[in-house]
Design an enzyme around this catalytic site. Structure first.
Site, mmCIF file in Angstrom:
data_model
loop_
_atom_site.group_PDB
_atom_site.id
_atom_site.type_symbol
_atom_site.label_atom_id
_atom_site.label_comp_id
_atom_site.label_asym_id
_atom_site.label_seq_id
_atom_site.Cartn_x
_atom_site.Cartn_y
_atom_site.Cartn_z
ATOM 1 N N GLU A 122 0.803 -1.227 0.000
ATOM 2 C CA GLU A 122 0.000 0.000 0.000
ATOM 3 C C GLU A 122 0.840 1.283 0.000
ATOM 4 O O GLU A 122 0.729 2.134 0.890
ATOM 5 C CB GLU A 122 -0.956 0.006 1.193
ATOM 6 N N GLU A 135 -5.171 -8.673 0.809
ATOM 7 C CA GLU A 135 -5.770 -8.346 2.100
ATOM 8 C C GLU A 135 -7.258 -8.134 1.914
ATOM 9 O O GLU A 135 -7.694 -7.533 0.935
ATOM 10 C CB GLU A 135 -5.170 -7.079 2.724
#
Length: 543
Positions: A210, A442
Site C-alpha cells: 500500500e 488483504e
C-alpha cells in the site's frame, strides 16, 4: 462457480504489527519510524496515536510455529509475511557506495551492485534476524505453504526517517524518509541484499504494501500516520506537494528494487514457474461520485480514481508517470526505466470511496485539479461517522462512530468502515486491464465480537467466485487479514482483525466462529447455501 484446485488460500501479516510481544521483551525492534511515532508523548497526548505499544503484541516472532499450525488446520496453503528492514539493518548502510545513473530529468535510472557492496552489506546485516526469518519461511515450506514476502509494510528504519524530527522541521531538513531521493538507493540496497540472502527459498516478492496509503495518510489525510504533516505550499499545489514527492520517489524505488531482486534471485524455491516474481500490493478502492449527474462529483471521482488506483501501476507497468496529474499522457512522461517492472498485482480491498466535488472553477485555477474533493460521511471509511462543518473543512476524521449502518444500509465495522462486498469485483475490474496475475492480498474486518466477519468472508468470496472464468482474468488467490489479532498502527490493539482472538496478557489464541466458516469454504471450494444460512450479519448497537 467453484474456486480452482490450485487456488491460493491464505492469510496476510506484517512484521511490525505481529512480531513483538514476548514475555521477556527480548525481541523488541525499536529502530523504526513507527516505533518512535507510537511512543511519542505529544502524539499520545493529542490522540494522534492510541497509547498502545507494539511490544505488548501477539509475539509471532517466537510463536510462529503455533500460528502456522493453526493456519494449516484451517486448510490454508499460502502465507504472506513481511521482513522488517530495520531488523536486517539496524544501523545505517549509507556509507556503502553503489554506481548510480540518473536520467536527464533527475530520476534514478539504474543502480548497480558489485561484490564489494554485498560484502560490506554482509558486515552490517543482523545475522540473527536473517536466520530467524529463514527459519520462519522454512517452517512454512515444511508445512506445505506457498510464501509471499513483502519487503516494506509502512515502516522505515529510524536512521532513514525520523518523523518527529521531520514534523518539527516542517519537512525541510532531517531524516525525511520518502521525501529524500537517497532513500531510493538505500531501499534498493536492502531489497537486493534480501534477494541475495533469501532467493533460494522465496519466489514471490512484493516490494511495497500500500505505497499510496503511506503518502496519502502521512502527507494528506493524516489518520495517525507519520509524519502527520501536509505541505501543499502557497498557492496550494498538489503537483508540488510533499505527497507527490513521496509517491514519485516510492515509484522510482519500486523500479530499482525490482531490478535488484531480479538480478540476485535466480533460484527456484518451488512456489512459482519462475525463480523470481516481483509484484506490488496495492490498496484499490472503487470510487463513486455522490451525485452521478453532477460534474464536480464526476470530475473529482475520476481524478481520485486516477491518482489513487492507477498512477502507481501505470508508471511501473506501462512506464507512464503522470507528473502533472492531469491524466494526459505526454512524451516526456514516458519513462522506460520505470515501465515493465511488475509481474503481478496484489489487491488489498476493505471498502469504497464516495466522493463529493466542489469549487471546480477555483480548484482548476488555483490548485490545477478538476475539483476540490471530500469523502462523504456515511459511506466507505466514514460509513459509521458523521462530521460537523469544522471537521469537514479541515478533513478531520471524527473519533466516534454514531451508527453501525451505512447510508446505503450496509453493516459498519468497529473501525467505522462500511462493509461493501460488491466493491471487490470492481477492484478486480480496475486492475484486470493491466493484464497481470492478480491476488487478493488483504481483505478483513475489525470485529472483536465476530458478529460480522463470518458474513464478511462469505459475501466477499461469493462475489469473487462470480468473477471466476471471466475472460482475461488470472485470479490466483485470496489472503484474509488476518490470522490473529494484531497491532493496528495508530489505533493500537483496539481494532481486532483476527480469525483468532489473542489474549494480550497470555498470548493464547482462541478461534472465532469465522475460522470454521473460512475452513468450510476452502474445503468445498465455494460458498455453499449452508454457509450462507449460517452467516447473517448482526448489526451492533450504537455505542
Amino acid at each position: 462457480m467453484e474456486f480452482p484446485e490450485n487456488f491460493w488460500w491464505g492469510v496476510s501479516s506484517s512484521g511490525f504489527q505481529f512480531e513483538m510481544g514476548d514475555a521477556h521483551r527480548e525481541n523488541i525492534d525499536p529502530n523504526t519510524d513507527w516505533f518512535v511515532w507510537v511512543h511519542d508523548s505529544y502524539n499520545i497526548r493529542k490522540g494522534i496515536v492510541s497509547g498502545d505499544i507494539p511490544e505488548d503484541g501477539v509475539d509471532y516472532w517466537t510463536r510462529y510455529k503455533q500460528d502456522h499450525d493453526l493456519a494449516k488446520e484451517m486448510g490454508l496453503n499460502a502465507y504472506r509475511l513481511g521482513i522488517e528492514w530495520s531488523r536486517i539493518f539496524p544501523s545505517p548502510t549509507l556509507d556503502i557506495e553503489l554506481d548510480i545513473k540518473y536520467s536527464n530529468d533527475g530520476y534514478i535510472e539504474k543502480i548497480s551492485f558489485d561484490d564489494e557492496a554485498i560484502e560490506e552489506l554482509d558486515k552490517l546485516a543482523n545475522e540473527y534476524a536473517i536466520k530467524k526469518y529463514r527459519d520462519i519461511i522454512m517452517d512454512l515450506h515444511s508445512k506445505g505453504f506457498k510464501v509471499i514476502i513483502c519487503l516494506n509494510h509502512f515502516t522505515l528504519p529510524i536512521w532513514i526517517h525520523n518523523p518527529i524530527e521531520a514534523r518539527k522541521n516542517r519537512l525541510k531538513r532531517g531524516r525525511l524518509g520518502w521525501l529524500d531521493k537517497h532513500t531510493i538507493v538505500e531501499f534498493t540496497k536492502y531489497c537486493g541484499y534480501i534477494a541475495y540472502r533469501f532467493g533460494d527459498i522465496v519466489d514471490y516478492w512484493a516490494t511495497f504494501n500500500e505505497p499510496m496509503i503511506v503518502a496519502e495518510a502521512g502527507y494528506l489525510k493524516y489518520e495517525g500516520f507519520p509524519p502527520h504533516y501536509n505541505d501543499m505550499g502557497f498557492p496550494p499545489s498538489l503537483v508540488r506537494s510533499a505527497f507527490v514527492r513521496a509517491v514519485f520517489n516510492i515509484i522510482n524505488a519500486h523500479a530499482r528494487a525490482y531490478d535488484a531482486i531480479k538480478y540476485f534471485d535466480k533460484e527456484y524455491a518451488g512456489d512459482s514457474d519462475s525463480p523470481c516474481s516481483v509484484g506490488l500490493i496495492h490498496n484499490v478502492e472503487p470510487i463513486y461520485p455522490l451525485r452521478p449527474d453532477n460534474d464536480n462529483d464526476i470530475n473529482a471521482s475520476n481524478f481520485i480514481d486516477h491518482m489513487h488506483n492507477h498512477l502507481f501501476i501505470e508508471a511501473v507497468r506501462n512506464g507512464w508517470l503522470d507528473e502533472n496529474l492531469d491524466r494526459k499522457k505526454s512524451g516526456s512522461e514516458i519513462k522506460h526505466f520505470l515501465g515493465n517492472r511488475l509481474d503481478w498485482i496484489g489487491i488489498n480491498y476493505y471498502n469504497r470511496f464516495v466522493i463529493k466535488g466542489k469549487l471546480g472553477f477555483i480548484a482548476r485555477k488555483l490548485a490545477k485539479i478538476p475539483a476540490f474533493f471530500e469523502l462523504v460521511d456515511g459511506y466507505g471509511y466514514l460509513g459509521g461517522m458523521r462530521r460537523n462543518l469544522i471537521q469537514k473543512l479541515f478533513g478531520w476524521e471524527p473519533k466516534k462512530i454514531v451508527t453501525y449502518v451505512s447510508r446505503d444500509g450496509y453493516p459498519v465495522s468497529e473501525f467505522g468502515w462500511e462493509l461493501y462486498p460488491e466493491g471487490i469485483a470492481i477492484c478486480i475490474d480496475l486492475m484486470k486491464k493491466y493484464d497481470l496475475p492478480l491476488f487478493i492480498t488483504e481483505n478483513g474486518v475489525a470485529d472483536s465480537m465476530d458478529i460480522l466477519r463470518p458474513w464478511f468472508i462469505a459475501s466477499h468470496l461469493k462475489v469473487l467466485s462470480q468473477k471466476l472464468g471471466e475472460k482475461g482474468l488470472d485470479l490466483r488467490g485470496y489472503f484474509h487479514w488476518a490470522l490473529t489479532d494484531n497491532y493496528e498502527w495508530a489505533r493500537g490493539f483496539k481494532m481486532r482483525f483476527g480469525l483468532y482472538h489473542v489474549n494480550l496478557r497470555t498470548k493464547e489464541r482462541t478461534p472465532r466462529k469465522s475460522v470454521s466458516i473460512y475452513k468450510e469454504i476452502i474445503i468445498n471450494r465455494k460458498v455453499t447455501r449452508e454457509v450462507e444460512s449460517k452467516v447473517k450479519p448482526q448489526i451492533k448497537d450504537k455505542d
